[in-house]
Write a protein that holds these residues in place. Structure first.
Motif, PDB file in Angstrom:
ATOM      1  N   GLY A  93      -3.589   4.311  -3.503  1.00 16.56           N
ATOM      2  CA  GLY A  93      -2.174   4.055  -3.308  1.00 16.56           C
ATOM      3  C   GLY A  93      -1.391   5.256  -2.801  1.00 16.56           C
ATOM      4  N   LEU A  94      -2.066   6.331  -2.471  1.00 20.60           N
ATOM      5  CA  LEU A  94      -1.405   7.541  -2.007  1.00 20.60           C
ATOM      6  C   LEU A  94      -1.027   7.411  -0.526  1.00 20.60           C
ATOM      7  N   GLY A 107       3.287   9.506  11.732  1.00 19.92           N
ATOM      8  CA  GLY A 107       2.569   8.407  11.100  1.00 19.92           C
ATOM      9  C   GLY A 107       2.448   8.611   9.607  1.00 19.92           C
ATOM     10  N   THR A 108       1.661   7.751   8.986  1.00 18.65           N
ATOM     11  CA  THR A 108       1.440   7.815   7.547  1.00 18.65           C
ATOM     12  C   THR A 108      -0.044   7.652   7.258  1.00 18.65           C
ATOM     13  N   VAL A 109      -0.598   8.614   6.540  1.00 23.07           N
ATOM     14  CA  VAL A 109      -1.988   8.542   6.105  1.00 23.07           C
ATOM     15  C   VAL A 109      -2.019   7.733   4.824  1.00 23.07           C
ATOM     16  N   SER A 110      -2.919   6.762   4.757  1.00 21.80           N
ATOM     17  CA  SER A 110      -3.048   5.938   3.554  1.00 21.80           C
ATOM     18  C   SER A 110      -4.510   5.562   3.365  1.00 21.80           C
ATOM     19  N   GLU A 111      -4.792   4.853   2.301  1.00 20.15           N
ATOM     20  CA  GLU A 111      -6.133   4.379   1.968  1.00 20.15           C
ATOM     21  C   GLU A 111      -7.160   5.511   2.025  1.00 20.15           C
ATOM     22  N   VAL A 112      -6.796   6.654   1.435  1.00 20.95           N
ATOM     23  CA  VAL A 112      -7.705   7.796   1.388  1.00 20.95           C
ATOM     24  C   VAL A 112      -8.794   7.480   0.379  1.00 20.95           C
TER      25      VAL A 112
END
Length: 160
Positions: A93-94, A107-112
């Motif tokens: 959820g980060l 952009g946005t980094v997600s699903e790490v």
């Protein structure tokens, strides 16, 4: 009455063989200047590993849309997770926003996912990218380099 006679040009052989030997050696030395080499052990991430241009792939699109500076901005945000990764924190959820001030891309980094981090030192992630080409979703991999900083090693257009 005038008569015209053709002149006979005579080619004189080189009387000094050292001049001929020097010319051959000079030509051979200059021919060595045209060699091409390949670096071994480089961390050149600017050049995509896609070698065929006949079949377009998702990696081709990612490399044309996102510059190396964009990848550095993404990796810099992943570096902020180092302390959390060392503690073994849950990264579900980060979201990490990134911005390249030079190109204006963001952009946005997600699903790490850090599931393989302990074995390989690599993270998988998804990121959005707002570029001049539009907004797209990419999936990627970032691994630690020799300085323990993250570098984006793979990036491809992801299915939404």
């Amino acid at each position: 009455m005038r008569s015209y006679t053709a002149r006979h040009n005579k080619i004189y052989p080189l009387k000094n063989r050292s001049v001929m030997v020097f010319a051959v050696l000079l030509g051979g030395a200059l021919a060595g200047c045209g060699q091409m080499g390949m670096q071994v052990g480089t961390d050149d991430l600017k050049t995509p590993t896609v070698l065929t241009g006949s079949i377009p792939s998702a990696a081709d699109v990612a490399y044309s849309d996102l510059s190396p500076e964009d990848r550095l901005a993404i990796a810099a945000n992943l570096d902020a997770l180092n302390a959390d990764l060392e503690r073994g924190s849950n990264l579900d959820g980060l979201s990490l926003p990134w911005l390249n001030a030079i190109s204006g891309n963001s952009g946005t980094v997600s699903e790490v996912s850090s599931s393989a981090f302990t074995q390989t030192g690599c993270l998988t992630f998804k990121t959005t990218a707002n570029t001049i080409a539009g907004i797209k979703l990419y999936s990627g991999t970032a691994c630690r380099d020799i300085t323990q900083k993250f570098a984006v090693t793979a990036l491809a257009v992801a299915d939404a």
